[in-house]
Design an enzyme around this catalytic site. Structure first.
Site, PDB file in Angstrom:
ATOM      1  N   CYS A 271       3.503  24.078   1.460  1.00 51.28           N
ATOM      2  CA  CYS A 271       2.018  24.210   1.411  1.00 51.28           C
ATOM      3  C   CYS A 271       1.323  25.421   1.017  1.00 51.28           C
ATOM      4  O   CYS A 271       0.712  25.884   0.378  1.00 51.28           O
ATOM      5  CB  CYS A 271       1.383  23.540   2.373  1.00 51.28           C
ATOM      6  SG  CYS A 271       1.464  24.065   3.962  1.00 51.28           S
ATOM      7  N   HIS A 403      -0.314  22.839   8.466  1.00 52.40           N
ATOM      8  CA  HIS A 403      -0.622  22.478   7.234  1.00 52.40           C
ATOM      9  C   HIS A 403      -1.662  23.589   6.871  1.00 52.40           C
ATOM     10  O   HIS A 403      -2.135  24.399   7.408  1.00 52.40           O
ATOM     11  CB  HIS A 403      -1.591  21.349   6.805  1.00 52.40           C
ATOM     12  CG  HIS A 403      -1.552  20.510   5.469  1.00 52.40           C
ATOM     13  ND1 HIS A 403      -0.440  21.037   4.411  1.00 52.40           N
ATOM     14  CD2 HIS A 403      -2.466  19.980   4.862  1.00 52.40           C
ATOM     15  CE1 HIS A 403      -1.000  20.616   3.441  1.00 52.40           C
ATOM     16  NE2 HIS A 403      -2.112  20.179   3.539  1.00 52.40           N
ATOM     17  N   ASP A 424      -5.826  20.212  -1.970  1.00 48.98           N
ATOM     18  CA  ASP A 424      -4.869  19.962  -0.865  1.00 48.98           C
ATOM     19  C   ASP A 424      -3.532  20.080  -1.588  1.00 48.98           C
ATOM     20  O   ASP A 424      -3.401  19.242  -2.497  1.00 48.98           O
ATOM     21  CB  ASP A 424      -5.107  18.781  -0.066  1.00 48.98           C
ATOM     22  CG  ASP A 424      -4.064  18.379   1.098  1.00 48.98           C
ATOM     23  OD1 ASP A 424      -2.937  19.174   0.804  1.00 48.98           O
ATOM     24  OD2 ASP A 424      -4.577  17.872   2.015  1.00 48.98           O
TER      25      ASP A 424
END
Length: 490
Positions: A271, A403, A424
């Site tokens: 991520c 995250h 995202d």
């Protein structure tokens, strides 16, 4: 009461008398060194030696008792008897010459006796000794303490080994979780997951070989293959807000941001790299950063980004962070965070800052100060009459536990509440592409909208870009990163 016929001691019961005889008389049976005579104690043996062997000479009248072998004196007959047994026991206890008598040694002390039954009863007393407190001596107590200490030490050692094992397993678990083990990086995970897809019938072998070839070419040139990229979402949002404003009073959007989602090669750990690609896509479309990014024309792939961060470490940025990763990211599945993004951006001479919202500032664990800061970042002139502001302000990298995401804009609602618009990397391209349709509605925007009550992690860190650095300013920032600090709110 019972009286001992040998010494006159009074005892209450027959078992007590039996133990007394064994301990006070039978166990201490002494033998004459000159003949086969034996006596139950020292006094009887001395009387025998004085009468039967006068050549040794009688003990001095009224004087302290003496050892019949070496002449050493003692304060009492018991003391001399103990001396004789310890120093001259070999003269008292050996079998008498020529009589062939069998002697038995106690396995637990120095006692030697001629009767097997007496020895057995003597050993039984050893085993029962802890039941009779009057028979426990200092030596026995010390032995018990030593045994207890040994048992405690062994228990502590076993507990230490178990704790070390648990810590080792937890450390290995964390290594796997954060990609710091030796299981390989983006390339190895891509190949492994594609092979798994073929085995499950979800991918044809021909597609596997094509995608493998494309991946190898992408890695060779260090550029992203674009297979997870979705472009045009910001432009679609601008059109939507201009036509369907409804409950929104104003909205600010960073232009030129492409969405990148995780692939088979970085699923579960990539991520941070994908958010950097989103941020970089906006910077490359903004002419004011051309000088800083003149060596970058295409979005780099994840292994290339890992090498770029390693290069920043080699320049001297964030040595503590580099040490955490053992100065190596390439070929691993290591997670990165705000500090690595800051180091990379600053090494490219991009002026940026880290803001640490280290604790909630609102009720129920919310972070309204974070929303206010983002609004301030985007809205230099909030009283402008424009309802939809497509600004050249770069998007914001946002990190929280486990995250990271990219803030691409913010809504100011008619009721004065705020709502972040967030890309995202965990959202698949198929979902993001729904936002490109002309029939877009509030339902699709749920993918992007995050109200104050939606962000309740304990801590958030953001990295915001705001201009360029001169070469001299870059050196100063590099030196300052030796001890990393961030602006803390509150």
């Amino acid at each position: 009461m019972l009286l001992c016929e040998l010494c006159g001691q009074a005892l209450r019961t027959e078992p007590e008398m039996r133990r007394h005889l064994l301990r006070a008389h039978l166990e201490r049976e002494s033998r004459c060194p000159l003949c086969s005579f034996s006596a139950p104690g020292y006094d009887e043996l001395r009387a025998h030696v004085d009468s039967a062997h006068p050549e040794l000479g009688p003990a001095p009248a009224g004087g302290p008792p003496q050892c019949p072998f070496c002449g050493e004196t003692g304060a009492s007959g018991r003391q001399v008897e103990a001396h004789v047994r310890s120093r001259h026991g070999h003269l008292l206890d050996p079998r008498a010459p020529g009589n062939g008598q069998q002697l038995y040694e106690c396995p637990m002390c120095d006692l030697v006796c001629a009767n097997c039954q007496i020895l057995q009863e003597h050993v039984d007393l050893h085993l029962e000794e802890h039941h009779f407190s009057e028979d426990i001596n200092v030596g026995g107590s010390l032995s018990d303490l030593e045994l207890a200490q040994q048992l405690q030490n062994e228990e502590d050692r076993q507990q230490g080994l178990e704790e070390a094992r648990r810590e080792r397993e937890e450390f290995q678990k964390l290594q796997r979780q954060y990609g710091l083990d030796s299981s390989g990086g983006y390339k190895q995970q891509s190949l492994k997951n594609m092979e798994r897809e073929v085995a499950r019938g979800r991918m044809q072998p021909s597609e596997y070989h094509k995608r493998k070839a494309d991946m190898m070419e992408s890695l060779a040139f260090g550029v992203d293959d674009g297979k997870t990229k979705t472009s045009g979402v910001i432009e679609a949002l601008c059109r939507y807000y201009q036509n369907e404003i409804k409950d929104v009073r104003r909205v600010w959007l960073s232009i030129g941001v492409d969405h990148f989602h995780s692939s088979l090669g970085d699923k579960g750990w990539g991520c941070g790299y994908r958010n950097f690609q989103m941020l970089l896509s906006s910077l490359l479309s903004n002419g004011m950063y051309n000088d800083c990014l003149r060596d970058i024309t295409l979005i780099p792939c994840i292994p290339k980004i890992q090498s770029m961060i390693e290069d920043a470490w080699k320049e001297g940025f964030d040595p503590q962070g580099a040490s955490h990763f053992s100065n190596r990211l390439h070929g691993t599945k290591a997670w990165i965070g705000a500090c690595e993004i800051y180091s990379l951006l600053t090494s490219l001479r991009l002026k940026c800052q880290i803001i640490d919202f280290h604790k909630p500032t609102g009720p129920l664990g919310t972070h309204p100060r974070l929303f206010e800061w983002v609004l301030s970042y985007y809205s230099s002139n909030r009283e402008s009459g424009t309802k939809v502001v497509c600004t050249r302000k770069p998007p914001i990298y946002m990190q929280h536990q486990g995250h990271s995401r990219t803030i691409v804009g913010i809504e100011e609602r008619k009721n004065r509440t705020l709502c972040l618009l967030i890309f995202d990397p965990g959202c698949p391209s198929q979902e993001m592409q729904k936002l490109l349709k002309q029939s877009n509605d509030d339902t699709s925007l749920k993918l992007l909208r995050k109200f104050v009550g939606s962000l309740k992690d304990k801590q958030y860190q953001i990295v915001a870009v705001d201009g360029e650095l001169s070469p001299e300013e870059k050196v100063v920032r590099c030196q300052a990163s030796q001890v990393f600090t961030a602006e803390r709110i509150p």
